[in-house]
Design a protein around this motif. Sequence first.
Motif, PDB file in Angstrom:
ATOM      1  N   ALA A 113       0.816  -1.215   0.000  1.00 55.48           N
ATOM      2  CA  ALA A 113       0.000   0.000   0.000  1.00 55.48           C
ATOM      3  C   ALA A 113       0.852   1.269   0.000  1.00 55.48           C
ATOM      4  O   ALA A 113       0.301   2.374  -0.017  1.00 55.48           O
ATOM      5  N   PHE A 114       2.183   1.113   0.000  1.00 54.40           N
ATOM      6  CA  PHE A 114       3.077   2.268   0.086  1.00 54.40           C
ATOM      7  C   PHE A 114       4.126   2.174  -1.022  1.00 54.40           C
ATOM      8  O   PHE A 114       4.840   1.171  -1.128  1.00 54.40           O
ATOM      9  N   GLU A 115       4.236   3.218  -1.814  1.00 56.26           N
ATOM     10  CA  GLU A 115       5.173   3.208  -2.939  1.00 56.26           C
ATOM     11  C   GLU A 115       6.622   3.400  -2.510  1.00 56.26           C
ATOM     12  O   GLU A 115       7.542   3.046  -3.258  1.00 56.26           O
ATOM     13  N   ASP A 116       6.847   3.951  -1.315  1.00 56.68           N
ATOM     14  CA  ASP A 116       8.205   4.303  -0.915  1.00 56.68           C
ATOM     15  C   ASP A 116       8.787   3.358   0.141  1.00 56.68           C
ATOM     16  O   ASP A 116       9.722   3.720   0.854  1.00 56.68           O
ATOM     17  N   VAL A 117       8.245   2.148   0.262  1.00 55.68           N
ATOM     18  CA  VAL A 117       8.755   1.214   1.260  1.00 55.68           C
ATOM     19  C   VAL A 117      10.221   0.888   0.973  1.00 55.68           C
ATOM     20  O   VAL A 117      10.609   0.631  -0.169  1.00 55.68           O
ATOM     21  N   ASN A 118      11.014   0.904   2.033  1.00 51.82           N
ATOM     22  CA  ASN A 118      12.462   0.774   1.908  1.00 51.82           C
ATOM     23  C   ASN A 118      12.891  -0.692   2.047  1.00 51.82           C
ATOM     24  O   ASN A 118      13.621  -1.071   2.971  1.00 51.82           O
ATOM     25  N   TRP A 119      12.446  -1.513   1.130  1.00 53.29           N
ATOM     26  CA  TRP A 119      12.810  -2.929   1.106  1.00 53.29           C
ATOM     27  C   TRP A 119      12.575  -3.447  -0.302  1.00 53.29           C
ATOM     28  O   TRP A 119      11.565  -3.091  -0.921  1.00 53.29           O
ATOM     29  N   PRO A 120      13.477  -4.256  -0.850  1.00 54.31           N
ATOM     30  CA  PRO A 120      13.337  -4.675  -2.256  1.00 54.31           C
ATOM     31  C   PRO A 120      12.179  -5.629  -2.520  1.00 54.31           C
ATOM     32  O   PRO A 120      11.880  -5.901  -3.683  1.00 54.31           O
ATOM     33  N   TRP A 121      11.525  -6.141  -1.484  1.00 57.91           N
ATOM     34  CA  TRP A 121      10.457  -7.117  -1.632  1.00 57.91           C
ATOM     35  C   TRP A 121       9.211  -6.645  -0.889  1.00 57.91           C
ATOM     36  O   TRP A 121       9.295  -5.844   0.034  1.00 57.91           O
ATOM     37  N   SER A 122       8.054  -7.178  -1.260  1.00 60.59           N
ATOM     38  CA  SER A 122       6.819  -6.821  -0.560  1.00 60.59           C
ATOM     39  C   SER A 122       6.583  -7.784   0.597  1.00 60.59           C
ATOM     40  O   SER A 122       6.991  -8.950   0.564  1.00 60.59           O
ATOM     41  N   PHE A 123       5.902  -7.273   1.638  1.00 60.28           N
ATOM     42  CA  PHE A 123       5.682  -8.059   2.849  1.00 60.28           C
ATOM     43  C   PHE A 123       4.482  -7.512   3.607  1.00 60.28           C
ATOM     44  O   PHE A 123       4.037  -6.387   3.377  1.00 60.28           O
ATOM     45  N   VAL A 124       3.996  -8.322   4.538  1.00 60.96           N
ATOM     46  CA  VAL A 124       2.948  -7.907   5.464  1.00 60.96           C
ATOM     47  C   VAL A 124       3.414  -8.211   6.875  1.00 60.96           C
ATOM     48  O   VAL A 124       3.904  -9.314   7.156  1.00 60.96           O
ATOM     49  N   CYS A 125       3.281  -7.224   7.760  1.00 63.33           N
ATOM     50  CA  CYS A 125       3.523  -7.421   9.188  1.00 63.33           C
ATOM     51  C   CYS A 125       2.177  -7.426   9.907  1.00 63.33           C
ATOM     52  O   CYS A 125       1.298  -6.630   9.576  1.00 63.33           O
ATOM     53  N   ARG A 126       2.071  -8.294  10.889  1.00 60.44           N
ATOM     54  CA  ARG A 126       0.877  -8.315  11.744  1.00 60.44           C
ATOM     55  C   ARG A 126       1.337  -8.368  13.194  1.00 60.44           C
ATOM     56  O   ARG A 126       2.275  -9.104  13.538  1.00 60.44           O
ATOM     57  N   ALA A 127       0.686  -7.588  14.029  1.00 60.24           N
ATOM     58  CA  ALA A 127       0.991  -7.571  15.459  1.00 60.24           C
ATOM     59  C   ALA A 127      -0.308  -7.640  16.238  1.00 60.24           C
ATOM     60  O   ALA A 127      -1.290  -6.976  15.887  1.00 60.24           O
ATOM     61  N   SER A 128      -0.300  -8.448  17.291  1.00 63.00           N
ATOM     62  CA  SER A 128      -1.449  -8.466  18.190  1.00 63.00           C
ATOM     63  C   SER A 128      -0.978  -8.237  19.615  1.00 63.00           C
ATOM     64  O   SER A 128       0.093  -8.709  20.020  1.00 63.00           O
ATOM     65  N   TYR A 129      -1.771  -7.476  20.353  1.00 61.15           N
ATOM     66  CA  TYR A 129      -1.518  -7.163  21.758  1.00 61.15           C
ATOM     67  C   TYR A 129      -2.653  -7.755  22.582  1.00 61.15           C
ATOM     68  O   TYR A 129      -3.833  -7.537  22.265  1.00 61.15           O
ATOM     69  N   ALA A 130      -2.299  -8.484  23.659  1.00 65.06           N
ATOM     70  CA  ALA A 130      -3.327  -9.058  24.523  1.00 65.06           C
ATOM     71  C   ALA A 130      -2.928  -8.875  25.981  1.00 65.06           C
ATOM     72  O   ALA A 130      -1.854  -9.326  26.405  1.00 65.06           O
ATOM     73  N   LEU A 131      -3.779  -8.188  26.747  1.00 62.11           N
ATOM     74  CA  LEU A 131      -3.569  -8.020  28.182  1.00 62.11           C
ATOM     75  C   LEU A 131      -4.315  -9.118  28.935  1.00 62.11           C
ATOM     76  O   LEU A 131      -5.426  -9.505  28.547  1.00 62.11           O
ATOM     77  N   ALA A 132      -3.709  -9.592  30.017  1.00 62.63           N
ATOM     78  CA  ALA A 132      -4.348 -10.568  30.888  1.00 62.63           C
ATOM     79  C   ALA A 132      -4.249 -10.078  32.324  1.00 62.63           C
ATOM     80  O   ALA A 132      -3.312  -9.353  32.687  1.00 62.63           O
ATOM     81  N   GLU A 133      -5.201 -10.512  33.153  1.00 60.56           N
ATOM     82  CA  GLU A 133      -5.280 -10.027  34.531  1.00 60.56           C
ATOM     83  C   GLU A 133      -4.515 -10.900  35.510  1.00 60.56           C
ATOM     84  O   GLU A 133      -3.874 -10.412  36.435  1.00 60.56           O
TER      85      GLU A 133
END
Length: 312
Positions: A113-133
Motif C-alpha cells: 500500500a506504500f510506494e516508498d517502502v524501503n525494502w526490495p520485496w513486498s511483505f505484510v507485518c501483523r501484530a497483536s496485543y493481549a492483556l491478561a489479569e
Amino acid sequence: MLTLSTDRLRLSIAPEMGAGIADFSLKGPGGYFFPLMRRSAPDEPNASHLGSFFMAPWVNRIRAGRFGFEWREQVVKTNTADGMAQHGDVRKRAWKVVEQSATFAALEFDSRAFEDVNWPWSFVCRASYALAESPASLRIDLSLRNTDRTPFPAGCGHHPYFMRRLWNDSDDLHLRVPVRGRYPLESGCAIGPATADALTHHLRQSAPLPAEPIDAVFTADPAQPNIAELHWPASSVKLRINASANMGHWVVYAPHEDPNRISPLAFIAVEPQTQVNDAMNLASRGVEGTGTVVLVPGEMLETTCVFELGAA
C-alpha cells in the motif's frame, strides 16, 4: 490512539506510528499508574521516542544500506548520520487496526500500500496485543509474511525502553538476560562471532546494571529458557520477558547523558530480536547463527513475547 486495560495494567498503542507502544503502565500506590516502559508525550510525532516499537523486515542496522543475497547486491536507503539503514521500515508507518476489544488489539502493515517502502520485496507485518489479569501480563505476537514472488532474508524484533525506577526513588534496577556471548561491534554493526566476556557473565545473573553506559548485542544461550528479568527491588516488582526461541539475540542499551561521566538516563532498552545487527553482512563473513530467516513466497516468520508482572 488505542487504549487497552485491565485492573492493574494500561496499554496505549499508536497505530499511526508503527503500532508502537506509547504507554505501558502498572497500577501502584494510591491507584496511580506508573510507567513500566518509557511513556511518550501526548501526540508524540517521533516513533523513536515511544515506549517500544517494532523492527521489521530487518532489525537494528545494515551497514551502508547494502548486503548480498542470492548472488546480487541489495540496496536500501540509509537513515542515520553515519550512513546506516536502521531499525527496519515499519516503525514510522501507519498500521491498520483489524481487531479491537477492551484487552486485545490486532494491527497490520501491508507494504504494497506504500510506494516508498524501503525494502526490495513486498511483505505484510501483523501484530497483536493481549492483556491478561492473572497473572498480569502483556502478550505480543509479531509476524512477517513474504507477499513477493521471490524469497527474501527476514528478521524482526522489539525495541522496548524500561524505566530505571517505578514508584520508589530507591529502586536500583536489576537485570538478568539469558545471553551466551557478546558480538564485537563497529559503528553498531557486528563484525565477528559472539564470545563470552565480563559483561556477558554479569548479565547472566540478576544484578544491578554496571555504572558505565552500555550498548551491546548478544546471542542468547540455547541451554536456558529465553527469558529476561527486570527487578525493581524497592518497588517490589519483577517483570519477565519470555521471548520465543527464534528471538535468539538480545540488545541491551543503557544510555547516559554524557558518555564521559556517570550520568544515566531514566530508561534502558532490553530488546529481543531474531537477528543480530547487520546479520546479512556478518553471515557473508562466514559467521554462523546470525538469525536471518529466508522466507519463500507466502511463508511467515512468527514470534511471541510475553511481558509478565509479579511481586519480588
